[in-house]
Design a protein around this motif. Structure first.
Motif, PDB file in Angstrom:
ATOM      1  N   GLU A   1     -16.737 -21.169  18.996  1.00 36.48           N
ATOM      2  CA  GLU A   1     -17.307 -21.453  20.309  1.00 36.48           C
ATOM      3  C   GLU A   1     -18.339 -20.428  20.756  1.00 36.48           C
TER       4      GLU A   1
ATOM      5  N   CYS B   1     -26.336 -17.631  28.120  1.00 36.18           N
ATOM      6  CA  CYS B   1     -25.497 -18.474  28.966  1.00 36.18           C
ATOM      7  C   CYS B   1     -25.644 -19.946  28.610  1.00 36.18           C
ATOM      8  N   TRP B   2     -26.714 -20.276  27.951  1.00 35.19           N
ATOM      9  CA  TRP B   2     -27.000 -21.654  27.524  1.00 35.19           C
ATOM     10  C   TRP B   2     -27.224 -22.624  28.680  1.00 35.19           C
ATOM     11  N   ARG B   3     -27.598 -22.107  29.825  1.00 31.87           N
ATOM     12  CA  ARG B   3     -27.943 -23.006  30.938  1.00 31.87           C
ATOM     13  C   ARG B   3     -29.170 -23.827  30.587  1.00 31.87           C
TER      14      ARG B   3
ATOM     15  N   ILE C   1     -29.134 -13.735  28.371  1.00 31.47           N
ATOM     16  CA  ILE C   1     -27.713 -13.437  28.527  1.00 31.47           C
ATOM     17  C   ILE C   1     -26.862 -14.469  27.791  1.00 31.47           C
TER      18      ILE C   1
ATOM     19  N   ARG D   1     -21.316 -18.196  21.857  1.00 36.82           N
ATOM     20  CA  ARG D   1     -22.685 -18.490  22.286  1.00 36.82           C
ATOM     21  C   ARG D   1     -23.618 -17.360  21.893  1.00 36.82           C
TER      22      ARG D   1
ATOM     23  N   ASP E   1     -28.262 -26.964  28.971  1.00 31.57           N
ATOM     24  CA  ASP E   1     -27.742 -27.955  29.922  1.00 31.57           C
ATOM     25  C   ASP E   1     -28.857 -28.757  30.574  1.00 31.57           C
TER      26      ASP E   1
ATOM     27  N   VAL F   1     -36.958 -22.961  32.432  1.00 33.49           N
ATOM     28  CA  VAL F   1     -37.475 -21.758  33.089  1.00 33.49           C
ATOM     29  C   VAL F   1     -36.871 -21.635  34.489  1.00 33.49           C
ATOM     30  N   ASN F   2     -36.788 -22.766  35.193  1.00 36.09           N
ATOM     31  CA  ASN F   2     -36.226 -22.743  36.542  1.00 36.09           C
ATOM     32  C   ASN F   2     -34.735 -22.480  36.550  1.00 36.09           C
ATOM     33  N   ALA F   3     -34.053 -22.828  35.469  1.00 31.78           N
ATOM     34  CA  ALA F   3     -32.596 -22.663  35.445  1.00 31.78           C
ATOM     35  C   ALA F   3     -32.183 -21.301  34.912  1.00 31.78           C
ATOM     36  N   CYS F   4     -33.014 -20.696  34.093  1.00 33.21           N
ATOM     37  CA  CYS F   4     -32.633 -19.455  33.414  1.00 33.21           C
ATOM     38  C   CYS F   4     -32.353 -18.333  34.419  1.00 33.21           C
ATOM     39  N   PRO F   5     -31.101 -17.833  34.503  1.00 33.04           N
ATOM     40  CA  PRO F   5     -30.800 -16.831  35.526  1.00 33.04           C
ATOM     41  C   PRO F   5     -31.587 -15.513  35.388  1.00 33.04           C
TER      42      PRO F   5
END
Ligand code: SF4
Ligand code: SF4
Lengths: 170, 541
Positions: free
Chosen positions: A32, A80-82, A78, A34, A85, A51-55
């Motif tokens: 699992e 996070c794999w956002r 980081i 990441r 998504d 780009v907008n989602a990447c923290p």
């Protein structure tokens, strides 16, 4: 079992060695895990959703004359794999790669260059060529205005209303 | 006292202009004059605890600064929020630190970051560094998140009194794992007073959340407030937004959150037990605790994708499900660790040297613990039965039955025992929740966060309660405040270290399981320079 400080020796000898001889052995890692991301150049349309989602701002969309560059800086990622998504076309894939240390910082940048689309009326750049194509194939009803930038689109719309109703204001 | 009695008593205080009741909180607006009588009523008469106070720059909304004081009546699961306005030109409020000693730090934080002055107390710089210019208050809305004021380098040294020996520890010291500065004042072998200066690793996270990030992005940054119990912060943040927006999180997501929170508690407590063994010079104990802990870390990775920084929470739910094969793996790991850990823990506490070092050292009496509103294992080792999981149940804790271990001696041994017992409870909670986990979705995707809503959420982290406070804004929080457990516990160190042998100091400091980077999420200073005379008093200023 009667406890005395030496009991630990019994525990220790029954456990043996638990540390790994990494890097000579496979690292301890689950399925699992990441790690770093990979962006598929052939699929990405340069929409900037990731780009907008990447923290931490690891993904950036940089504009320069005629091109839009999606830049991935691993040094900030980081994992996070956002981005995965939110990508509308499934262009990003997660990997289990983590051995990313390097003595050259340029190794940590990945660039994906997009050609910019120019407005068919005023010739100013407004999106990537691929987004325009993506929108046009997804919703053919946009055909009349998809090749214009938002400003020209608005003007066209206002004009159309004027032609039919004689203007927006009564 | 019934709920309506409480409301009546509060309404009876002169200067209370508004009382609004919601599901788990009383929101009170009051004038500055009412502040002290209210603090007296809630903290002294009703026996409430103090969670924190929060400054806020609301000049763009109502042309005022404001402070929100959060009290908690733990035994009835009720939060009381008192809001008081301060003038926009000359913000000044009476200090309540004489009535509520626990408010010392948060008042000074509001002074540093918002420029709100507190009358009737000694003021000092808590957050901002020594060399930071006067009059620059970084959390004010007219201060941009990316400005960099010109600062001077100023010595950290607080006090040098000729007649007393000073032992400085830090800010960089081989025995400290994070940059913090302690000054211990010694007479012979005894510590007679302590000063603490922290906030060296301020990262401006709150400012970033209020000016740059979006609601969902903050979640991932919130997790990075702490390197050990980050998941508590991300859960607490997600919950506070969910409560402000009225989002109904699916039950299954709540179960997953509780399970992972308990797994985090197990690895955090095991880490701490290892560190204590190490500080006692019992390195074999350290190695073996960490060997056992490793199973939990691998498990966390299997469940979330990462050993630490799980990235599991989103506002609205969680990102990964626990399927049957993962469930079996959890049960297998829990079985292994419970056997191995009980064997090791009983061995450790049976060693006479370990007992001798821990028993009777670093005592925090119940009265002091109560005055300072300490939290977590520190509170529970001093006889205070406080645990947010019971007092203000969140996630899926209402479905699990568990004990809250409480010990009365207040010494380092009690703090060890609380944590050892809690590991057992956590193992049992995870098993119970796995059994009852309902099927269904794990997140809600669509929601709107309305603007201008105030909400609070608390999560019992391994070190004590985390508190997150929010005022919602457009696309991101208007004000977001984080109160980490160590923030509440460090002031108690003064009492724990006093009159103790110097040699016990490192152990006692470690006994609160301090997490400095949590505490420092926000940036200490003496404008007059480096010298200050020794004053005994509340707080560690
Ligand atoms: S979201 Fe997907 S398609 Fe859009 S820019 Fe990112 S990788 Fe490309
Ligand atoms: S994995 Fe997370 S941090 Fe890395 S590029 Fe994607 S969104 Fe950004």
């Amino acid at each position: 079992m009667k406890k005395n400080p030496l009991s630990l020796l019994t525990i220790a000898s029954s456990k043996g060695r638990v540390t790994k001889r990494y890097p000579f052995e496979e690292p301890l890692m689950t399925s699992e895990f990441r790690g770093k991301i990979e962006i598929d150049e052939s699929k990405c349309i340069g929409c900037g959703a990731c780009v907008n989602a990447c923290p931490p701002n690891a993904l950036e969309l940089l504009s320069s004359s005629g091109t839009k560059t999606l830049r991935y800086f691993i040094g900030r990622c980081i994992y996070c794999w956002r981005c995965i998504d939110v990508c509308p076309v499934g262009a990003i894939k997660g990997t289990r790669e983590f051995e990313l240390a390097t003595d050259d910082v340029s190794d940590l940048y990945e660039l994906l260059i997009h050609e910019e689309a120019k407005c068919s009326v005023c010739n100013s750049p407004y999106a990537t060529v691929r987004i325009v194509r993506y929108v046009a194939t997804r919703s053919p009803s946009t055909e009349g205005y998809v090749s214009m930038d938002p400003k020209c689109r608005q003007e066209k719309f206002v004009k159309a209303i004027e032609m039919r109703f004689g203007g927006l204001s009564a | 006292m019934s709920f309506s009695d409480i409301v009546e008593r509060i309404k009876g205080v002169r200067g209370v202009t508004e009382v609004v009741t919601s599901r788990s909180a009383l929101f009170i607006t009051a004038t500055a004059d009412a502040l002290k009588p209210l603090a007296m009523e809630i903290y002294q008469i009703m026996g409430g605890f103090f969670r924190t106070c929060i400054g806020s720059d609301e000049r763009s909304i109502n042309n005022c600064f404001a402070i929100y004081y959060i009290f908690g009546l733990d035994d009835r699961g009720l939060n009381i929020v008192v809001k008081v306005y301060a003038d926009s030109k000359k913000p000044e409020l009476p200090s309540i630190s004489d009535i509520v000693p626990a408010s010392d730090w948060c008042e000074m934080e509001a002074r540093d970051l918002f420029g709100i002055e507190f009358t009737g107390r000694a003021s000092y710089r808590l957050i901002l560094p020594h060399g930071w210019p006067n009059g620059v208050h970084p959390l004010r809305k007219d201060y941009s998140y990316d400005s960099r004021p010109v600062t001077r380098a100023v010595s950290e040294r607080l006090t040098l009194v000729d007649t007393i020996s000073t032992v400085p520890i830090g800010p960089y010291h081989p025995a400290l794992h994070e940059p913090e500065y302690f000054e211990l004042y010694i007479e012979g072998e005894r510590v007679i007073d302590v000063k603490y200066r922290g906030f060296h690793v301020h990262r401006g996270i709150e400012k970033l959340g209020e000016s740059k990030l979006t609601y969902q992005q903050v979640n991932f940054i919130a997790e990075r407030i702490c390197g050990i119990c980050g998941f508590e912060h991300s859960t607490c943040y997600a919950q506070v937004v969910e409560s402000a927006a009225g989002i109904e999180v699916p039950e299954r997501a709540k179960f997953i959150r509780s399970i992972v929170l308990e797994i985090e508690r197990i690895h955090s407590h095991l880490l701490w037990v290892g560190v204590v063994a190490h500080l006692l010079g019992y390195d074999a104990g350290f190695m073996h605790t960490w060997r056992i802990r490793e199973h939990v870390m691998t498990l966390a990775e299997l469940l979330t994708g990462s050993r630490k920084m799980y990235g599991l929470n989103l506002i609205g739910g969680v990102r990964r499900d626990i399927d049957l094969s993962k469930k079996e793996k959890i049960l297998e790991v829990l079985d292994t660790i419970s056997k191995e850990y009980i064997e090791l823990a009983s061995l450790m506490v049976s060693i006479p040297q370990v007992r001798m070092r821990l028993k009777g050292s670093g005592v925090l009496y119940k009265e002091d613990a109560r005055k300072l509103s300490v939290v977590g294992p520190v509170a529970r080792a001093s006889g205070l039965r406080r645990d947010v999981r019971k007092d203000l149940p969140y996630a899926a804790y209402r479905y699990a039955s568990f004990n809250v271990p409480v010990y009365d001696d207040g010494d380092n041994f009690s703090r060890l025992m609380v944590r050892l017992d809690e590991i057992k409870e956590s193992i049992s909670i995870v098993k119970q929740l796995l059994d009852q986990m309902p099927p269904g979705p794990i997140k809600v995707e669509e929601f709107i966060v309305p603007e201008g809503v105030v909400a609070i959420s608390a999560v019992e982290a391994p070190r004590g309660e985390d508190v997150h406070f929010i005022i919602t804004g457009h696309g991101r929080p208007f004000r977001w405040r984080v109160r980490a457990p160590t923030y509440q516990n460090i002031p108690a160190l003064k009492h724990m270290l006093k009159d103790q042998p110097l040699a016990d100091a490192p152990l006692t400091i470690a006994s609160i399981d301090p997490c400095f980077s949590c505490t420092d999420r926000v940036l200490v200073i003496d404008s007059s320079g480096s010298k200050r005379t020794l004053k005994l008093g509340w707080g560690l200023g």
